[in-house]
Design a protein around this motif. Structure first.
Motif, PDB file in Angstrom:
ATOM      1  N   LEU A 119       0.811  -1.220   0.000  1.00  0.00           N
ATOM      2  CA  LEU A 119       0.000   0.000   0.000  1.00  0.00           C
ATOM      3  C   LEU A 119       0.843   1.269   0.000  1.00  0.00           C
ATOM      4  N   VAL A 120       2.012   1.197   0.607  1.00  0.00           N
ATOM      5  CA  VAL A 120       2.810   2.427   0.697  1.00  0.00           C
ATOM      6  C   VAL A 120       3.715   2.628  -0.507  1.00  0.00           C
ATOM      7  N   ARG A 121       3.812   1.636  -1.354  1.00  0.00           N
ATOM      8  CA  ARG A 121       4.683   1.790  -2.527  1.00  0.00           C
ATOM      9  C   ARG A 121       3.992   2.627  -3.600  1.00  0.00           C
ATOM     10  N   PRO A 122       4.762   3.382  -4.346  1.00  0.00           N
ATOM     11  CA  PRO A 122       4.166   4.291  -5.342  1.00  0.00           C
ATOM     12  C   PRO A 122       3.789   3.598  -6.646  1.00  0.00           C
ATOM     13  N   ARG A 123       3.148   2.466  -6.584  1.00  0.00           N
ATOM     14  CA  ARG A 123       2.647   1.789  -7.791  1.00  0.00           C
ATOM     15  C   ARG A 123       1.258   1.276  -7.461  1.00  0.00           C
ATOM     16  N   SER A 124       0.477   0.988  -8.480  1.00  0.00           N
ATOM     17  CA  SER A 124      -0.884   0.538  -8.200  1.00  0.00           C
ATOM     18  C   SER A 124      -0.864  -0.798  -7.456  1.00  0.00           C
ATOM     19  N   VAL A 125      -1.848  -0.977  -6.592  1.00  0.00           N
ATOM     20  CA  VAL A 125      -1.887  -2.179  -5.752  1.00  0.00           C
ATOM     21  C   VAL A 125      -2.097  -3.416  -6.608  1.00  0.00           C
ATOM     22  N   ILE A 126      -3.036  -3.295  -7.555  1.00  0.00           N
ATOM     23  CA  ILE A 126      -3.328  -4.439  -8.411  1.00  0.00           C
ATOM     24  C   ILE A 126      -2.059  -4.900  -9.112  1.00  0.00           C
ATOM     25  N   PHE A 127      -1.308  -3.918  -9.608  1.00  0.00           N
ATOM     26  CA  PHE A 127      -0.080  -4.255 -10.307  1.00  0.00           C
ATOM     27  C   PHE A 127       0.851  -5.074  -9.413  1.00  0.00           C
ATOM     28  N   GLN A 128       1.006  -4.626  -8.180  1.00  0.00           N
ATOM     29  CA  GLN A 128       1.950  -5.311  -7.294  1.00  0.00           C
ATOM     30  C   GLN A 128       1.506  -6.728  -6.968  1.00  0.00           C
ATOM     31  N   VAL A 129       0.188  -6.878  -6.800  1.00  0.00           N
ATOM     32  CA  VAL A 129      -0.316  -8.211  -6.482  1.00  0.00           C
ATOM     33  C   VAL A 129      -0.117  -9.139  -7.683  1.00  0.00           C
ATOM     34  N   VAL A 130      -0.495  -8.637  -8.843  1.00  0.00           N
ATOM     35  CA  VAL A 130      -0.406  -9.460 -10.051  1.00  0.00           C
ATOM     36  C   VAL A 130       1.036  -9.833 -10.348  1.00  0.00           C
ATOM     37  N   ALA A 131       1.912  -8.858 -10.175  1.00  0.00           N
ATOM     38  CA  ALA A 131       3.302  -9.088 -10.552  1.00  0.00           C
ATOM     39  C   ALA A 131       4.007 -10.024  -9.578  1.00  0.00           C
ATOM     40  N   SER A 132       3.339 -10.327  -8.449  1.00  0.00           N
ATOM     41  CA  SER A 132       4.022 -11.161  -7.466  1.00  0.00           C
ATOM     42  C   SER A 132       4.149 -12.602  -7.929  1.00  0.00           C
ATOM     43  N   ARG A 133       3.423 -12.978  -8.937  1.00  0.00           N
ATOM     44  CA  ARG A 133       3.502 -14.366  -9.388  1.00  0.00           C
ATOM     45  C   ARG A 133       3.059 -14.475 -10.846  1.00  0.00           C
TER      46      ARG A 133
END
Lengths: 258, 266
Positions: free
Chosen positions: A95-109
């Motif tokens: 949440l605190v990173r400057p990128r969209s949340v969806i992006f971070q979740v998707v990119a995790s795997r």
């Protein structure tokens, strides 16, 4: 986008570290899909047609759904990580990173082993495309592409919605599986065979039929109207409630601590 | 025996903890079964004469399959067993004064039974569904009496096959690959994808002698009345045969694996 490609290549590299394991899992993915195919094959060994669709026409439908699903699963299975991220507090960092949340979740795997299913779909296409009796003019080719692309996006949205439930329950629940895995497994036959009520549900509520059944009718020349060709895009409207639901879940998010 | 029953009980209570998960699975199972039934009905409408089972038999087969889905699933993950091999806590398991095979066997049975108990309410719903969607009762009391031991034997055969898979873990440590392959193979061989009567005769002849035929195939077809009378009795003998053989093989292999086992440190 560039960053996503970067993640993409890192995931590819990391999964390629264990080549045998990767091969086995991909092969397994292929085989798992293959048993579904065998099911269709043996049914049409006994029956010539179902609800007016022949074997090769059903296979065309089967391949579209498998391919759409495998793309969605390969790129969208990062959503599976969400319940875990919520439970162990990792999500707070996202949440605190400057990128969209969806992006971070998707990119995790990224699940490259799903390529096994993609391969299967490709093989079935290879057989079904010349045998289905469709005259492959440009409009038919376009329709087929629309079906696969919009289908992936709709499945992708379903994965997003499934993950969003985790905001409310923290634990992943599997009733959404009937729409994701169920959509794939039951989508091997055109949705009309399940009767009017199911078709209506899959048209207006969860628009799986919009990329599978209606454009298939156009593809097979059962319907001439261009409207049927473009129904997959109508299905994309589903992305809106999917995204809204995710935002709603996010707004209810309470950290579990870490 | 008392030890195994105790393990069974602990595991059962453990499985019952996750009620919401179980209810959501119940709901999913019902819808899934409904879709399967609807698909077969469509094929039936297309050509009733080619339908290799009676429609009511097929519908009962499908519903019972959904209700007992977990009971007959070859791969039903038990994290404790898997992680005990991965992180080395298997060492503790080994010093305990009860046979490892028996303990794992009863654990595996218990978690399947625990989940299945919660699927039983579905029986009421599907029995009340109108024709042709609903499940029918077995044709007579004899079939039902045959069905009960057949279910238990099918569970035994399924779990003893799973035990063979666990034994391979001693050699491979990682199971992802093994699991996926086993799921893929058994889905078809057990009749989970298509019931045996729908398969062409040559394929059927081969599949019907494999141990996989002694799993869900037998009880489901006995219940629906597709296998009746002396055939049902013969089926049960067939199940006992594979149960004994698989348990013997499992015990032997596990014994050999344990002699050589290298415990992961930690």
């Amino acid at each position: 986008m560039k960053l996503y490609l970067k993640y993409f290549s890192i995931h590819l590299k990391s999964q390629m570290q264990y080549k045998t394991s990767f091969l086995f899992l991909t092969l397994g993915n292929f085989c798992m899909q293959f048993s579904t195919f065998l099911g269709v094959y043996f049914m049409f060994n006994i029956f010539n047609e179902v609800d007016g669709f022949t074997y090769s026409q059903v296979l065309l439908c089967f391949a579209v759904v498998i391919m759409a699903f495998s793309f969605a699963e390969m790129l969208g299975r990062g959503f599976d990580q969400l319940p875990r991220m919520l439970a162990n507090g990792e999500f707070d960092r996202a949440l605190v990173r400057p990128r969209s949340v969806i992006f971070q979740v998707v990119a995790s795997r990224v699940h490259f082993v799903r390529l096994g299913a993609t391969l299967q779909a490709a093989v079935v296409f290879f057989w079904a495309i010349p045998n289905s009796g469709v005259v492959w003019a440009w409009d038919k080719i376009l329709t087929l592409c629309f079906m696969v692309i919009c289908g992936s996006l709709i499945f992708y949205t379903l994965f997003l919605m499934q993950a969003s439930f985790a905001f409310i329950t923290t634990e992943g629940l599997d009733f959404m599986n009937i729409l994701t895995y169920g959509g794939r497994d039951h989508g091997r036959y055109p949705f009309s065979i399940y009767g009017k009520e199911v078709l209506r549900f899959l048209t207006y509520i969860i628009p799986l039929a919009l990329f599978q059944y209606y454009p298939l009718l156009y593809l097979l020349g059962k319907e001439q109207s261009v409207f049927y060709m473009l129904t997959p895009f109508l299905g994309l409207l589903f992305l809106i409630p999917g995204y809204v639901f995710f935002r709603f879940g996010l707004s209810r998010y309470k950290s579990t601590g870490s | 025996m008392k030890t195994y029953l105790a393990i069974f009980r602990i595991r059962f209570i453990h499985g019952v903890q996750y009620r919401i998960v179980v209810f959501s699975r119940l709901f999913t199972g019902f819808l899934w079964g409904m879709m399967m039934v609807l698909a077969y009905l469509a094929f039936y409408r297309a050509n009733p004469t080619n339908f290799p089972m009676e429609l009511s038999q097929l519908v009962s087969y499908m519903w019972m399959q959904q209700v007992l889905l977990i009971l007959f699933s070859v791969v039903f993950t038990d994290n404790e067993i898997e992680s005990s091999v991965e992180n080395g806590s298997i060492a503790y398991e080994l010093v305990r004064p009860a046979d490892l095979y028996g303990r794992w066997f009863s654990r595996a049975c218990a978690s399947r039974v625990a989940f299945t108990v919660f699927s039983l309410p579905m029986l009421i719903v599907v029995l009340l569904l109108p024709e042709p969607y609903g499940m029918s009762l077995p044709p007579d009391i004899f079939q039902f009496m045959m069905f009960l031991p057949s279910v238990i034997l099918a569970l035994g055969v399924t779990v003893s096959f799973t035990m063979l898979m666990y034994v391979t873990m001693f050699y491979t440590i990682s199971f992802g690959g093994v699991y996926v392959m086993v799921i893929a193979a058994t889905a078809f061989f057990t009749g989970a994808v298509v019931p045996f009567p729908f398969l062409p005769p040559p394929v059927r002849t081969v599949l019907e002698v494999l141990p996989f035929a002694a799993m869900q195939n037998m009880p489901l077809r006995i219940y629906s009345g597709n296998i009746a009378g002396t055939d049902a009795l013969r089926g049960i003998v067939f199940q006992i045969f594979w149960l004994v053989l698989l348990i013997a093989a499992g015990k032997l292999l596990m014994h050999r694996a344990l002699k050589k086992v290298i415990v992961q440190g930690g």
